[in-house]
Design an enzyme around this catalytic site. Structure first.
Site, PDB file in Angstrom:
ATOM      1  N   THR A 118       0.695  -1.010   0.043  1.00 23.77           N
ATOM      2  CA  THR A 118      -0.015  -0.162   0.049  1.00 23.77           C
ATOM      3  C   THR A 118       0.819   1.218  -0.103  1.00 23.77           C
ATOM      4  OG1 THR A 118      -1.678  -1.228   1.310  1.00 23.77           O
ATOM      5  CG2 THR A 118      -1.879   1.225   1.297  1.00 23.77           C
ATOM      6  N   GLY A 139      -6.987   1.430   5.940  1.00 21.39           N
ATOM      7  CA  GLY A 139      -7.814   0.211   5.858  1.00 21.39           C
ATOM      8  C   GLY A 139      -7.561  -0.373   4.472  1.00 21.39           C
ATOM      9  N   GLU A 153       3.983 -14.837   0.142  1.00 21.73           N
ATOM     10  CA  GLU A 153       5.414 -15.387  -0.037  1.00 21.73           C
ATOM     11  C   GLU A 153       6.301 -14.881   0.934  1.00 21.73           C
ATOM     12  OE1 GLU A 153       9.189 -14.646  -3.197  1.00 21.73           O
ATOM     13  OE2 GLU A 153       6.993 -14.646  -3.866  1.00 21.73           O
ATOM     14  N   SER A 194       7.571  -8.154   4.831  1.00 22.07           N
ATOM     15  CA  SER A 194       8.206  -6.887   5.573  1.00 22.07           C
ATOM     16  C   SER A 194       7.542  -6.779   6.918  1.00 22.07           C
ATOM     17  CB  SER A 194       7.974  -5.891   4.796  1.00 22.07           C
ATOM     18  OG  SER A 194       6.429  -5.599   4.714  1.00 22.07           O
TER      19      SER A 194
END
Length: 521
Positions: free
Chosen positions: A337, A345, A368, A372
């Site tokens: 994002t 959200g 995968e 992060s």
């Protein structure tokens, strides 16, 4: 200021004497080092947010005739690394020189090789020419230990893509060795160690990058770069960008719109068909993803772009990519994002959409690894909300039928019955206090949510609601879980939490032939 003297002859202050208090390291206005003394790896104090913090010099560079330094603040996240000028450095404190690391193993091996050469020369077995084309085995190696040319030890595979000691490679080798399956970086320190851009202007948003991204080197000399929020094309000057915008007619991502509701839209893009756009997207996302470095080989991936609509067009909010054919069953390769849309959200909507696609494919999926730090937090929050909602409503059939009719339909079509199947599958009894409600299997939870059993068990363990009682596993709906459910339902009712509607998805899982999956280099 009166000073007394003790029996030993040492001067001691009187009770009314002022005493100066200083740090262990005396500070003065006198400079203890200059710009020329600063080298890569040394540590010094840098002004940050009104106070001096210890920082490590990672790189220096001449920018527009001035010397700037790239620093990492000790005990702070890497995304706070930045380029600084010399006027932010505290030259009155001592400079900490870098420590030279000596590899003891290499010294031992070098010593052994020298002694072996000496012994061979004494015995007359070695000539003047070097004929050691094949390395000799180490004497300390245990029998049966695999050599470089032996078969790979499957138990020691680095399945998470993390760097091990001694596996460092150069930046050039890293770029050459980009994987054709997945999107993991193979070398974190060399490629993503130094951030190369200062500021990015994306549409109406000014964003400070977090990490390195391989944009053209001429752009790194600019104070800021301009990126079109429709084509994701990048420019080094405002004049070039404005001229491009007057000619640009694109108003949305170049793919098929497969979902739209009142708030967001999703677009599916094939990396092979839209290479330039997808590469620009990967370059942009690499600014905010530390452990991913895929920016060129986009052919093996499908990209799902989330946008919000304005009077100008559809603006990219975030995206996730997935392999066209994943041997490990991943439903997400990269997910991001954009920082200007975070904490709204949108991250959970991206995750929800990835599982919505897995549901249509009738598969379970998982992202995968490694994720992060922010991605892991988002996934944990989504998994928690999903399981809390499902288990509480499963414990209350009225709520389950009212709020999840589509899940009942899917469970009925897959298992022909919502009740748990007899024996042979790992099951748990859901209890609310002392009142037993119903049984449910981990496989059934996986079938309903499309989450893997590993992710389900991890989340249940983190919630501390999976117990072993009287020879069976039970899931205890605690007061804390009920409070989480009430808070979740309230957010949905107050429209503070947006939920995607599966009925608005218009998508058929793409099918690819062997030739289409063959990667062309």
């Amino acid at each position: 200021m009166s000073v007394g003297e003790d029996k030993s002859g040492t001067a001691t202050p009187q009770h009314n004497t002022s005493i100066r208090i200083t740090d262990d390291e005396e500070r003065s206005d006198e400079k203890k080092f200059t710009d020329d003394d600063i080298i890569t790896g040394c540590k010094l104090y840098v002004s940050k947010d009104g106070e001096y913090r210890l920082a490590e010099i990672l790189q220096d560079h001449m920018k527009k005739g001035k010397k700037v330094f790239y620093v990492h603040y000790q005990e702070f996240n890497k995304r706070l690394d930045e380029w600084i000028s010399a006027d932010r450095i505290d030259f009155t404190r001592a400079l900490i020189s870098p420590q030279v690391k000596v590899d003891k193993k290499d010294d031992k091996k070098e010593g052994k090789s020298k002694t072996s050469k000496k012994s061979k020369s004494k015995n007359g077995k070695t000539g003047s020419k070097s004929v050691t084309s094949t390395p000799q085995p180490n004497e300390d190696t245990a029998p049966g230990t695999p050599r470089n040319d032996d078969e790979m030890d499957l138990d020691n595979l680095n399945v998470q893509g993390l760097k091990r000691p001694g596996e460092e490679v150069s930046r050039e080798d890293e770029i050459k060795k980009l994987r054709t399956s997945g999107s993991m970086t193979q070398n974190h320190s060399e490629v993503a160690r130094v951030r190369n851009l200062s500021s990015v202007i994306l549409g109406e948003h000014i964003i400070e990058p977090w990490y390195f991204s391989p944009y053209p080197i001429e752009l790194t000399e600019e104070d800021e770069i301009y990126i079109c929020d429709f084509t994701l094309a990048y420019f080094g000057s405002l004049k070039q960008f404005e001229r491009f915008r007057t000619k640009c007619s694109m108003k949305h991502p170049p793919g098929n719109e497969i979902y739209r509701d009142s708030k967001v839209s999703f677009w599916e893009i094939d990396g092979r068909k839209q290479r330039t756009w997808c590469r620009n997207l990967c370059l942009l996302s690499k600014l905010f993803l530390d452990h991913k470095t895929l920016y060129y080989d986009v052919d093996p991936f499908l990209f799902y772009i989330m946008t919000v609509k304005s009077s100008q067009g559809h603006h990219v909010v975030g995206y996730f990519s997935k392999e066209k054919e994943s041997a490990d069953g991943y439903n997400v390769a990269c997910i991001l994002t954009l920082p200007c849309y975070q904490k709204m959200g949108f991250g959970k909507l991206l995750i929800q959409f990835s599982y919505m696609l897995s549901n249509v494919e009738n598969k379970v999926g998982s992202p995968e690894k490694p994720l992060s730090d922010l991605g892991l937090l988002s996934y944990r929050a989504f998994w928690t909300d999903t399981l809390v909602k499902l288990l509480v409503e499963r414990n209350n059939p009225h709520l389950f039928k009212k709020n999840n009719p589509q899940l009942l339909t899917e469970a009925s079509s897959k298992d022909s019955s919502v009740s748990p199947p007899p024996g042979g599958r790992q099951s748990a009894n859901i209890q609310n206090g002392n009142t037993p409600s119903s049984d449910i299997t981990i496989d059934e939870i996986s079938s309903i949510t499309c989450m893997t059993t590993t992710d389900i068990l991890h989340t249940l363990t983190a919630l501390q609601i999976l117990r072993y009682y009287k020879g069976q596993h039970i899931i205890v709906i605690t007061d804390h879980v009920m409070a989480m459910y009430d808070k979740l339902v309230k957010k949905i009712k107050d429209k503070k939490k947006h939920e995607l509607d599966p009925s608005k998805l218009s998508w058929t899982p793409p099918a690819f032939t062997a030739n289409q999956l063959r990667f062309g280099w």
